[in-house]
Scaffold this motif. Structure first.
Motif, PDB file in Angstrom:
ATOM      1  N   LEU A  16       7.913  14.961   1.180  1.00 24.91           N
ATOM      2  CA  LEU A  16       8.066  13.855   1.759  1.00 24.91           C
ATOM      3  C   LEU A  16       7.209  12.592   1.134  1.00 24.91           C
ATOM      4  CD1 LEU A  16       7.343  14.874   5.385  1.00 24.91           C
ATOM      5  CD2 LEU A  16       9.514  14.045   4.785  1.00 24.91           C
ATOM      6  N   LYS A  17       6.214  13.270   0.423  1.00 28.73           N
ATOM      7  CA  LYS A  17       5.407  12.294  -0.321  1.00 28.73           C
ATOM      8  C   LYS A  17       6.113  11.718  -1.349  1.00 28.73           C
ATOM      9  CE  LYS A  17       1.094  11.737  -2.945  1.00 28.73           C
ATOM     10  NZ  LYS A  17       0.003  12.494  -3.387  1.00 28.73           N
ATOM     11  N   TYR A  29       9.349  11.545  -1.583  1.00 29.16           N
ATOM     12  CA  TYR A  29      10.404  10.716  -1.321  1.00 29.16           C
ATOM     13  C   TYR A  29      10.129   9.370  -1.128  1.00 29.16           C
ATOM     14  CZ  TYR A  29      14.072   8.946   1.718  1.00 29.16           C
ATOM     15  OH  TYR A  29      15.116   8.038   2.182  1.00 29.16           O
ATOM     16  N   THR A  30       9.017   9.250  -0.358  1.00 23.83           N
ATOM     17  CA  THR A  30       8.555   7.978   0.123  1.00 23.83           C
ATOM     18  C   THR A  30       7.990   7.080  -1.081  1.00 23.83           C
ATOM     19  OG1 THR A  30       6.331   8.932   0.460  1.00 23.83           O
ATOM     20  CG2 THR A  30       7.666   8.508   2.735  1.00 23.83           C
ATOM     21  N   GLN A  31       7.269   7.619  -2.135  1.00 20.23           N
ATOM     22  CA  GLN A  31       6.968   7.078  -3.242  1.00 20.23           C
ATOM     23  C   GLN A  31       8.214   6.554  -4.062  1.00 20.23           C
ATOM     24  OE1 GLN A  31       4.628   9.845  -5.374  1.00 20.23           O
ATOM     25  NE2 GLN A  31       2.762   9.105  -4.051  1.00 20.23           N
ATOM     26  N   LEU A  39      10.730   5.538  -2.815  1.00 17.89           N
ATOM     27  CA  LEU A  39      11.589   4.570  -1.522  1.00 17.89           C
ATOM     28  C   LEU A  39      10.601   3.224  -1.997  1.00 17.89           C
ATOM     29  CD1 LEU A  39      13.615   4.094   0.491  1.00 17.89           C
ATOM     30  CD2 LEU A  39      11.654   4.656   2.213  1.00 17.89           C
ATOM     31  N   ILE A  40       9.299   3.390  -2.155  1.00 15.19           N
ATOM     32  CA  ILE A  40       8.494   2.239  -2.597  1.00 15.19           C
ATOM     33  C   ILE A  40       8.657   1.427  -3.808  1.00 15.19           C
ATOM     34  CG2 ILE A  40       6.162   1.643  -3.120  1.00 15.19           C
ATOM     35  CD1 ILE A  40       5.093   3.827  -1.019  1.00 15.19           C
ATOM     36  N   HIS A  90       0.229   0.302  -1.297  1.00 16.30           N
ATOM     37  CA  HIS A  90       1.193   1.193  -0.396  1.00 16.30           C
ATOM     38  C   HIS A  90       1.040   2.752  -0.490  1.00 16.30           C
ATOM     39  CE1 HIS A  90       2.448  -2.389   1.533  1.00 16.30           C
ATOM     40  NE2 HIS A  90       3.612  -2.533   0.818  1.00 16.30           N
ATOM     41  N   ARG A  91       1.185   3.092  -2.002  1.00 13.20           N
ATOM     42  CA  ARG A  91       1.038   4.255  -2.361  1.00 13.20           C
ATOM     43  C   ARG A  91      -0.256   5.160  -2.132  1.00 13.20           C
ATOM     44  NH1 ARG A  91       3.694   2.603  -7.290  1.00 13.20           N
ATOM     45  NH2 ARG A  91       1.631   2.301  -8.213  1.00 13.20           N
ATOM     46  N   LEU A 119      -0.449   5.549   1.629  1.00 17.84           N
ATOM     47  CA  LEU A 119       0.559   6.697   2.109  1.00 17.84           C
ATOM     48  C   LEU A 119      -0.029   8.268   1.595  1.00 17.84           C
ATOM     49  CD1 LEU A 119       3.975   5.480   1.345  1.00 17.84           C
ATOM     50  CD2 LEU A 119       3.108   5.986   3.412  1.00 17.84           C
ATOM     51  N   TYR A 145      -0.722  11.342   4.139  1.00 20.45           N
ATOM     52  CA  TYR A 145      -0.167  12.643   4.069  1.00 20.45           C
ATOM     53  C   TYR A 145      -1.193  13.593   3.960  1.00 20.45           C
ATOM     54  CZ  TYR A 145       4.623  10.922   3.486  1.00 20.45           C
ATOM     55  OH  TYR A 145       5.858  10.533   3.641  1.00 20.45           O
TER      56      TYR A 145
END
Length: 282
Positions: A32-33, A35-37, A39-40, A53-54, A57, A61
């Protein structure tokens, strides 16, 4: 005995299951981490906002994984205590550097290996100290990219622990002058005696003002340090190397005026030998 063995097997299976669930939770959190990174990175914002943001997040997490571990291990008080023990040990390791830096800050404060305004060399970095606090000290970088130990304009933030990890050179405490050496190469056919006489007169001109003050400083510093200089006057060493005469001009100089002094000495040398056919530079 048979019942006790069955209980141990069941207990072992339970422990294995909890370890497996913990590992699976970690893998899911990491996916998940990741994937979101990614996405950022696609968001059209500045690098600074993306970095923030990173970091946020990553913290979320980490807390989420901690909650998963508490849920998985909540039915076993012994396991929770073990987990907390591991977490506390990890926390201790993580903040070890903070404690060492604090101790280093106290050492700098009371032992005074250097003070604000002094030029030092530590961990291969040379600079003028411009600030000291409990966790780090700040230097205005000298040398590195720039020749002859002049300021680069960069500011270095150095952790206090560095005062324990290697040698620390202070350019100014006790004795505020340094010995500088310049190498002048002459052709083998040059008049050595005349060249040395001319060069000695030049370096004496730019170092004689420091000699008396240096003697006073040595007398004061010798009460605290074992400093013993028998000769503070300039000297020229002669060496034959690579088919040439190498003259090493050694003289006292202020740490912050090395390049300025060398520039003046070189200009004087070039002026005094420009009409001397018997002295040839290489």
């Amino acid at each position: 005995m048979w019942l006790w063995i069955q209980e141990q097997i069941i207990h072992s299976n339970t422990m294995i299951n909890k370890i497996v669930y913990s590992i699976i939770s970690l893998i899911i959190i990491l996916i998940l981490k990741q994937y979101t990174q990614k996405l950022i990175k696609t968001i059209g914002e500045g690098q600074e906002r993306k970095y923030k943001h990173r970091k946020v997040l990553s913290g979320i997490y980490a807390v989420l994984y901690l909650l998963c571990l508490l849920i998985i291990w909540q039915k076993s008080s012994t396991s929770i205590l073990t987990l907390l023990g591991f977490l506390s040990a990890g926390f201790t390791i993580a903040i070890r550097d903070v404690f060492v830096n604090l101790i280093g800050g106290l050492y700098i404060l009371f032992a005074k290996p250097f003070k604000v305004g002094e030029r030092i060399e530590v961990a291969g970095q040379i600079g003028d100290v411009i600030d000291v606090n409990l966790l780090h000290f700040t230097m205005l970088e000298v040398g590195n990219r720039i020749m002859q130990e002049q300021s680069t304009g960069r500011i270095l933030h150095m952790p206090n622990m560095l005062v324990f990890s290697g040698p620390l050179a202070n350019y100014e405490t006790g004795f505020k002058y340094i010995w500088n050496e310049m190498t002048v190469k002459l052709d083998l056919t040059s008049d050595l005696e005349q060249a040395k006489a001319l060069f000695y007169e030049i370096i004496e001109k730019y170092s004689s003002d420091y000699i008396e003050e240096a003697k006073k400083q040595i007398e004061t510093a010798s009460k605290q340090y074992l400093i013993c200089y028998n000769n503070l006057t300039p000297i020229i060493y002669t060496e034959i190397k690579d088919g040439a005469i190498w003259l090493s001009l050694r003289y006292l100089c202020e740490p912050r005026k090395v390049r300025v002094t060398e520039n003046l000495i070189w200009e004087e040398i070039l002026k005094c030998i420009q009409d001397k056919d018997n002295i040839k530079l290489l």
